[in-house]
Design an enzyme around this catalytic site. Structure first.
Site, PDB file in Angstrom:
ATOM      1  N   SER A 144     -10.351 -54.838 -47.667  1.00 10.74           N
ATOM      2  CA  SER A 144     -10.918 -53.546 -47.257  1.00 10.74           C
ATOM      3  C   SER A 144     -12.022 -53.199 -48.245  1.00 10.74           C
ATOM      4  O   SER A 144     -11.931 -53.565 -49.416  1.00 10.74           O
ATOM      5  CB  SER A 144      -9.865 -52.434 -47.302  1.00 10.74           C
ATOM      6  OG  SER A 144      -8.952 -52.591 -46.243  1.00 10.74           O
ATOM      7  N   HIS A 195     -12.540 -53.367 -42.651  1.00 11.63           N
ATOM      8  CA  HIS A 195     -11.132 -53.747 -42.868  1.00 11.63           C
ATOM      9  C   HIS A 195     -10.937 -55.053 -42.102  1.00 11.63           C
ATOM     10  O   HIS A 195     -11.332 -55.137 -40.934  1.00 11.63           O
ATOM     11  CB  HIS A 195     -10.193 -52.668 -42.331  1.00 11.63           C
ATOM     12  CG  HIS A 195     -10.491 -51.321 -42.908  1.00 11.63           C
ATOM     13  ND1 HIS A 195     -10.095 -50.958 -44.173  1.00 11.63           N
ATOM     14  CD2 HIS A 195     -11.211 -50.284 -42.410  1.00 11.63           C
ATOM     15  CE1 HIS A 195     -10.536 -49.733 -44.425  1.00 11.63           C
ATOM     16  NE2 HIS A 195     -11.238 -49.309 -43.374  1.00 11.63           N
ATOM     17  N   CYS A 215     -27.699 -42.202 -41.738  1.00 13.28           N
ATOM     18  CA  CYS A 215     -28.342 -40.940 -41.343  1.00 13.28           C
ATOM     19  C   CYS A 215     -29.845 -41.093 -41.586  1.00 13.28           C
ATOM     20  O   CYS A 215     -30.276 -41.986 -42.329  1.00 13.28           O
ATOM     21  CB  CYS A 215     -27.777 -39.772 -42.140  1.00 13.28           C
ATOM     22  SG  CYS A 215     -27.914 -39.999 -43.907  1.00 13.28           S
ATOM     23  N   GLU A 227     -28.040 -43.566 -47.447  1.00 15.00           N
ATOM     24  CA  GLU A 227     -28.088 -43.114 -46.044  1.00 15.00           C
ATOM     25  C   GLU A 227     -26.690 -43.126 -45.415  1.00 15.00           C
ATOM     26  O   GLU A 227     -26.550 -43.348 -44.222  1.00 15.00           O
ATOM     27  CB  GLU A 227     -29.039 -44.049 -45.257  1.00 15.00           C
ATOM     28  CG  GLU A 227     -30.446 -44.153 -45.874  1.00 15.00           C
ATOM     29  CD  GLU A 227     -30.551 -45.093 -47.059  1.00 15.00           C
ATOM     30  OE1 GLU A 227     -31.628 -45.209 -47.649  1.00 15.00           O
ATOM     31  OE2 GLU A 227     -29.504 -45.725 -47.384  1.00 15.00           O
ATOM     32  N   SER A 228     -25.574 -42.914 -46.130  1.00 16.78           N
ATOM     33  CA  SER A 228     -24.163 -42.871 -45.728  1.00 16.78           C
ATOM     34  C   SER A 228     -23.353 -44.091 -46.147  1.00 16.78           C
ATOM     35  O   SER A 228     -23.311 -44.382 -47.340  1.00 16.78           O
ATOM     36  CB  SER A 228     -24.053 -42.628 -44.226  1.00 16.78           C
ATOM     37  OG  SER A 228     -24.690 -41.411 -43.896  1.00 16.78           O
TER      38      SER A 228
END
Ligand code: SAM
Length: 442
Positions: free
Chosen positions: A55, A68, A83, A62-63
């Site tokens: 994971s 996983h 974003c 930008e986020s």
């Protein structure tokens, strides 16, 4: 864009299970996928679970990109969230599909934060802006937060490492890996289990050798079964009276990995008194002459894989036969705290072969082993007694050799067992319970 962000939920199928379990490959691919799409990477955190699965998340200006994996299904669930207009998450999608050798992928894009549904609050930016610097290292590389985890049924050990895989090869017996951990230096793992680390290996290697060597001063010939990291023979060869030291390690890749990345442990492999054999220790004992060795050390890994046969009564009976009349067998005997059932079973077997009074248990604190409490067994064929030793000689030796753990007081103290261990040593395998065990005993 009429939304704050684009969120692509991705299902990657028919991926290579190998790659789905390769934390380095996955982390590098995720970071590259972000950068290829034009994102600015802030940091990344990845976790490699034992026995398998990864994971992780890459935080970008930008986020984020998150993943996983289920190697057993060749499947990865991926989140690509960006974003602004400068980053195209579909570029990352295409990059990862290739990187994971995915047979096919399905995806759904959501627009997150529909502007038509949001009401902007005007506020004083300065009061909001905190000075947290971006976690970019001085050399411009991103802060990587990559963890190795050895997870057993009920307990786990996680160690942060640099993310640079120093060594990773599969032999016919096991996966041999070397990690560069931040807390314990380079670390050898076999099939995802910690074998030794640069910063605590001396505990194990000094206790598995000097305890028998100081209570058996006439020893001339010693045999080590396993021990491919070299630490046990390094310590044995400090004892000048030993004329012959034989190491029988089944996996030459372990020796290769340690020569390359654990040089302090592998330092004695070229010692002229060492007889280094790449062979199966079980077969070696079967073919060994009677009464040939004064000391036999079984420096095995856990009772799984190639080492399983090193935990059988048949093997120990063979060891007994190969010992001289006053010979001693030393084994790493797992942990009374980790899996009490295995611990009790091991000692019950030794006592049936060497005799109730001839088998002794001693303890040492090894931080990177499950529970940190580890044990060694001392089984005497003749009348050797671990506590009958020359304390002055042991003290002087410890000083002269600059040992980090072993000394005459630790030698004695290691046999001073807590009551729960004494209780386990007097427990029949059929009566063992979970009372002291981290792992289930059934
Ligand atoms: N200190 C470690 C521990 O307690 O987990 C063990 C160290 S050592 C690395 C264990 C070695 O035993 C491994 O290198 C493994 O390849 C070797 N080994 C396993 N089965 C073996 C066998 N049948 N004959 C010889 N060596 C074996």
């Amino acid at each position: 864009m009429n939304a704050l962000g684009r969120h692509i939920l991705v299902e990657f199928y028919d991926c290579s299970p190998e790659l789905m379990n390769d934390v380095m490959h996955i982390e590098n691919s995720m970071v590259a996928a972000a950068e290829t799409a034009g994102a600015t990477v802030i940091n990344s955190t990845f976790h490699h679970f034992s026995p398998y699965g990864v994971s992780g998340v890459v935080v970008i200006q930008e986020s984020h990109l998150a993943i996983h994996t289920w190697p057993e299904y060749g499947y990865a669930a991926v989140d690509l969230f960006t974003c602004g207009d400068s980053v195209d998450p579909w570029v990352s999608y295409t990059y990862l599909k290739e990187a994971f050798q995915s047979g096919h992928g399905s995806s759904m894009e959501l627009r997150r934060g529909q502007l038509s549904l949001l009401k902007r609050n005007d506020f004083n930016l300065e009061t909001l802006r905190d000075a947290t610097a971006k976690t970019i290292e001085a050399d411009g590389s991103i802060t990587r937060d990559v963890w190795f985890t050895e997870r057993d049924e009920n307990i786990a050990l996680s160690l942060k490492h640099t993310g640079n895989q120093l060594y990773k090869k599969d032999s016919e017996y096991q996966r041999v890996e070397i990690y560069e951990t931040l807390a314990y230096g380079n670390m050898l793992t076999l099939d995802g289990m910690v074998m030794c680390t640069q910063k605590d290996e001396y505990v194990y290697h000094e206790m598995i050798t000097h305890v028998p060597m100081f209570s058996n001063r006439s020893a001339k010939r010693a045999l080590v079964i396993g021990g491919g990291d070299g630490g046990t023979v390094r310590e044995l060869l400090r004892h000048e009276q030993l004329e012959e030291v034989t190491l029988v390690e089944i996996d030459e890749l372990v020796i290769e990995a340690c020569k390359l990345h654990l040089p302090e442990t592998a330092v004695a492999f070229d010692n002229p008194r060492l007889n280094l054999l790449v062979a199966d220790g079980i077969k070696y004992i079967k073919e060994c002459a009677d009464e040939h060795y004064d000391l036999i050390i079984v420096d095995s890994a856990d009772p799984v894989g190639p080492g399983e046969g090193l935990f059988t009564a048949e093997f120990y009976k063979g060891v007994y036969r190969c010992l001289t009349k006053d010979g001693v067998m030393i084994t790493q005997s797992e942990s009374p705290r980790f899996n009490s059932a295995v611990f009790v079973e091991i000692y019950d077997t030794y006592k049936k072969i060497f005799g109730q009074e001839k088998v002794h248990c001693y303890l040492a604190a090894i931080p990177t082993y499950p529970t940190g409490t580890w044990s060694f067994s001392y089984s005497a064929k003749g009348n050797a007694n671990p506590l009958h030793f020359d304390k002055e000689a042991a003290a002087a030796f410890s000083q002269k050799e600059g040992l980090k753990y072993y000394n005459e007081a630790v030698h004695t103290a290691a046999f001073a067992l807590p009551n729960f261990v004494k209780e386990l040593l007097n427990t029949k395998p059929e009566n063992v319970t979970d009372e002291y065990s981290a792992e289930p005993t059934n």
